[in-house]
Scaffold this active site. Structure first.
Site, PDB file in Angstrom:
ATOM      1  N   ASP B 326      72.043 -19.157  47.623  1.00  0.00           N
ATOM      2  CA  ASP B 326      70.979 -20.204  47.771  1.00  0.00           C
ATOM      3  C   ASP B 326      69.868 -19.851  48.563  1.00  0.00           C
ATOM      4  OD1 ASP B 326      73.292 -21.868  46.733  1.00  0.00           O
ATOM      5  OD2 ASP B 326      74.330 -22.090  48.795  1.00  0.00           O
ATOM      6  N   THR B 351      64.813 -20.583  51.392  1.00  0.00           N
ATOM      7  CA  THR B 351      66.088 -21.240  51.497  1.00  0.00           C
ATOM      8  C   THR B 351      66.200 -22.369  50.589  1.00  0.00           C
ATOM      9  OG1 THR B 351      67.388 -22.436  53.325  1.00  0.00           O
ATOM     10  CG2 THR B 351      65.073 -22.226  53.837  1.00  0.00           C
ATOM     11  N   ARG B 352      67.291 -22.628  50.097  1.00  0.00           N
ATOM     12  CA  ARG B 352      67.154 -23.703  48.937  1.00  0.00           C
ATOM     13  C   ARG B 352      67.827 -24.892  49.385  1.00  0.00           C
ATOM     14  NH1 ARG B 352      67.783 -19.183  45.584  1.00  0.00           N
ATOM     15  NH2 ARG B 352      66.081 -18.734  44.664  1.00  0.00           N
ATOM     16  N   VAL B 353      68.927 -24.841  50.230  1.00  0.00           N
ATOM     17  CA  VAL B 353      69.297 -25.855  50.815  1.00  0.00           C
ATOM     18  C   VAL B 353      69.568 -26.407  52.124  1.00  0.00           C
ATOM     19  CG1 VAL B 353      71.155 -26.280  48.858  1.00  0.00           C
ATOM     20  CG2 VAL B 353      71.765 -24.952  50.886  1.00  0.00           C
TER      21      VAL B 353
END
Lengths: 154, 488
Positions: B326, B351-353
């Protein structure tokens, strides 16, 4: 289907190795003159094999046919199926022949035995065929009995 | 484990070694053996079934000892599993679950209360057992916590060249998390034995050994053991997750793991693909990383590490890992050589989440810093031409320098998020513009020392940064900042 006369001779895996080595030697001599091939069969080969090959090769005259026959034979012998048997005594040739006849009756004619000697099994036999192991030894029976008695005593 | 003869009597099947190539053994027999099953050789060494063929099997040796052709093999009807217990905390294990300690041969782990034995290869949990990543995982590194936040249950790749401070960052994260009660598991994959010992020593010195577990394999171990290391670590993480504990799992590193798997696959004569890696290298990593995440019981935050070469992020294993995580934090060798600690390149990291775990204030602050860093970077490049800077440009440069100094916190310092927000607020409010760089650094250090020891001061800072917006925070700091910053 392997020649029945040969099956009488090839009983164990050691016989099989010896037979294959012999066929290889015959193949190397096949295109030399007939006398060297015959003298080899008469002098350097165990009698049982010598008789078989002399009869076997008599049927053909030309070297190419002989080679074809020997190669076919080699292939058949090397594909004989192996059954591994461990016994508590060193079996004589006579015993081996009796054992193999039983084995061939059960599993088919194209079987050879790999016989191991292990006095620790006391009596009976350990058999391995196609990865399946069966312990039919007195050692196992005795262990079972002794463990049962130990369990009762405790 | 039982002995060879017991397994032979029990299973009634036997096989024979037909040949071997280093860690791969070819065998005949064992008609009922299954894939992944553990088999035992006559000399009591063990292996794992890798491939089933029509008339033969391939076994992955889990030992460095050589196996003689003709040796007997038996089935165990067992699969690779690890004995689980809370007593694993504070221990160092190898890939077979044996305890490892200095100067001693690995010994079997026996817990007073062994709870269960878990198979190391399982299917990843499905959607119904998962939930959204909601809580932030504090790393103690200001730049990461504010700009590239990691959520509990996130899979974040740590990538960078050798010696760029990746391990320092991971250690800081572990200290920060272990102190807050999170179970930390560090998988040392195919590294030097001294690395494991140093890690053990470091964790003991920091007083967090009791909350950490090391699963280690060294470069001297059999490739099979190196290959199994991350799976063992993940299995232990799952056990603690099922106990309701959040887990931080570090896999250091998966490029070494991929190399071990490549060695095994090439020896097994599997068709090599890109970079000579086997075709299922993606699957072997994806099925591992997929087991981490935020679950209804608790979370497993996974930080796999990948080593890059000359800052190249486009390597095969590296891009594979990027696509299954992620986000990634990139440690830049150039920044490291310039003296930045941590040498995180915020522009190339993702950072995706993580942002969804931040409060409104933190998100605003994160956006402000990100956009400011872009402007600051451009301004620095512009100033290289020797241009005379305007007042506003000079202001940006001063503010940027202070920000750089704050983010350059060193490898042995850990900042709370509240404290970091407060310092950023002070920089944005212009409270530090007149301070000399050295004084600023000293000030941060003294303030954090007060923050860590004085609970009243800490409470004040925490309440100060609990406002809703960044503007509000700056306004308060401009108005009352002296109380918290200057006159303390």
């Amino acid at each position: 289907m392997v020649d029945e006369t040969l099956l009488d001779i090839v009983v164990t895996t050691e016989d099989r190795e010896e037979c294959i080595a012999l066929i290889d030697q015959l193949l190397s001599l096949i295109y030399t003159n007939d006398s060297s091939l015959l003298s080899f069969l008469h002098s350097d080969v165990p009698e049982i094999f010598s008789k078989f090959f002399l009869n076997y090769l008599q049927t053909t005259v030309d070297s190419q046919s002989k080679e074809r026959i020997l190669r076919k034979l080699r292939d058949e012998v090397s594909h004989l199926e192996k059954i591994s048997i461990t016994v508590a005594f060193r079996p004589s040739r006579n015993s081996l022949e009796k054992m193999v006849s039983q084995v061939r009756k059960q599993y088919g004619s194209n079987m050879v035995m790999e016989v191991h000697y292990n006095p620790e099994i006391i009596a009976g036999a350990e058999i391995v065929y196609k990865g399946i192991y069966r312990d039919m030894t007195s050692r196992k029976k005795l262990d079972e009995v002794l463990n049962g008695m130990k369990g009762k005593a405790l | 484990m039982k002995d060879f003869q017991s397994y032979l009597t029990e299973t009634g099947e036997v096989g024979f070694v037909e040949g071997s190539r280093s860690c791969i053994v070819m065998a005949s027999g064992l008609p009922g053996v299954t894939s992944q099953e553990i088999v035992m050789f006559e000399n009591s060494e063990i292996g794992q079934v890798m491939t089933l063929k029509k008339d033969s099997i391939e076994i992955l040796l889990l030992t460095k000892k050589s196996i003689r052709v003709g040796s007997k093999i038996v089935r165990t009807k067992e699969y690779m599993s690890i004995t689980m217990s809370p007593e694993l905390l504070g221990k160092t294990l190898n890939s077979l679950g044996y305890l490892v300690s200095l100067g001693k041969a690995p010994g079997a782990f026996s817990a007073k209360k062994p709870e269960e034995a878990r198979r190391i290869e399982i299917h990843p949990p499905g959607m119904s057992e998962r939930k959204q990543v909601e809580k932030q995982l504090e790393t103690g590194v200001a730049l990461v916590d504010l700009v590239l936040p990691i959520g509990k249950g996130q899979r974040e790749l740590i990538i960078g060249d050798r010696k760029t401070g990746k391990t320092d960052f991971l250690n800081q994260t572990m200290i920060s998390q272990a102190r807050s009660g999170v179970v930390c598991i560090y998988a040392v994959i195919g590294q030097k034995r001294t690395d494991t010992l140093l890690l053990d020593q470091f964790l003991t010195e920091k007083g967090i050994r009791g909350n950490t577990i090391i699963v280690s394999s060294t470069s001297a171990d059999a490739p099979g053991l190196i290959y199994l290391t991350p799976y063992v670590a993940m299995t232990i993480a799952e056990y603690f997750r099922d106990q309701g504990k959040d887990v931080l799992l570090i896999l250091d590193d998966l490029t070494t793991h991929a190399r071990a798997y490549r060695e095994i696959s090439l020896l097994a004569k599997r068709l090599p693909g890109r970079g000579s890696y086997p075709g299922d290298i993606f699957y072997s990593h994806a099925r591992l990383i997929e087991r981490a995440g935020a679950f209804t019981k608790a979370s497993i935050t996974c930080l796999p590490v990948a080593e890059s070469t000359l800052g190249d992020l486009s390597g095969y294993i590296q891009t594979n890992l990027m696509s299954m995580t992620d986000g990634h934090i990139f440690f830049d060798i150039e920044l490291y050589n310039q003296g930045n600690r941590p040498a995180v390149n915020a522009f190339l990291s993702v950072t995706r989440v993580g942002h969804q775990t931040q409060s409104k204030l933190e998100r605003e602050l994160s956006n402000s810093i990100s956009s400011f860093l872009v402007i600051y970077d451009r301004m620095k490049q512009f100033m290289h031409f020797g241009t005379e800077a305007s007042a506003s440009a000079q202001n940006i440069l001063v503010q940027g320098t202070r920000l750089d100094m704050f983010f350059n916190q060193g490898s042995d310092v850990i900042f709370d998020i509240s404290f970091s927000i407060f310092i950023i607020g002070c920089i944005w409010a212009g409270k530090v513009n007149d301070m000399k760089p050295f004084d600023f650094k000293k000030k941060i250090s003294s303030l954090y020392s007060i923050y860590s020891t004085n609970s009243d001061y800490k409470k004040k800072i925490v309440s100060l940064v609990s406002v809703d917006s960044f503007k509000e925070l700056i306004a308060i700091i401009k108005r009352d900042g002296d109380v918290y910053f200057t006159h303390i």
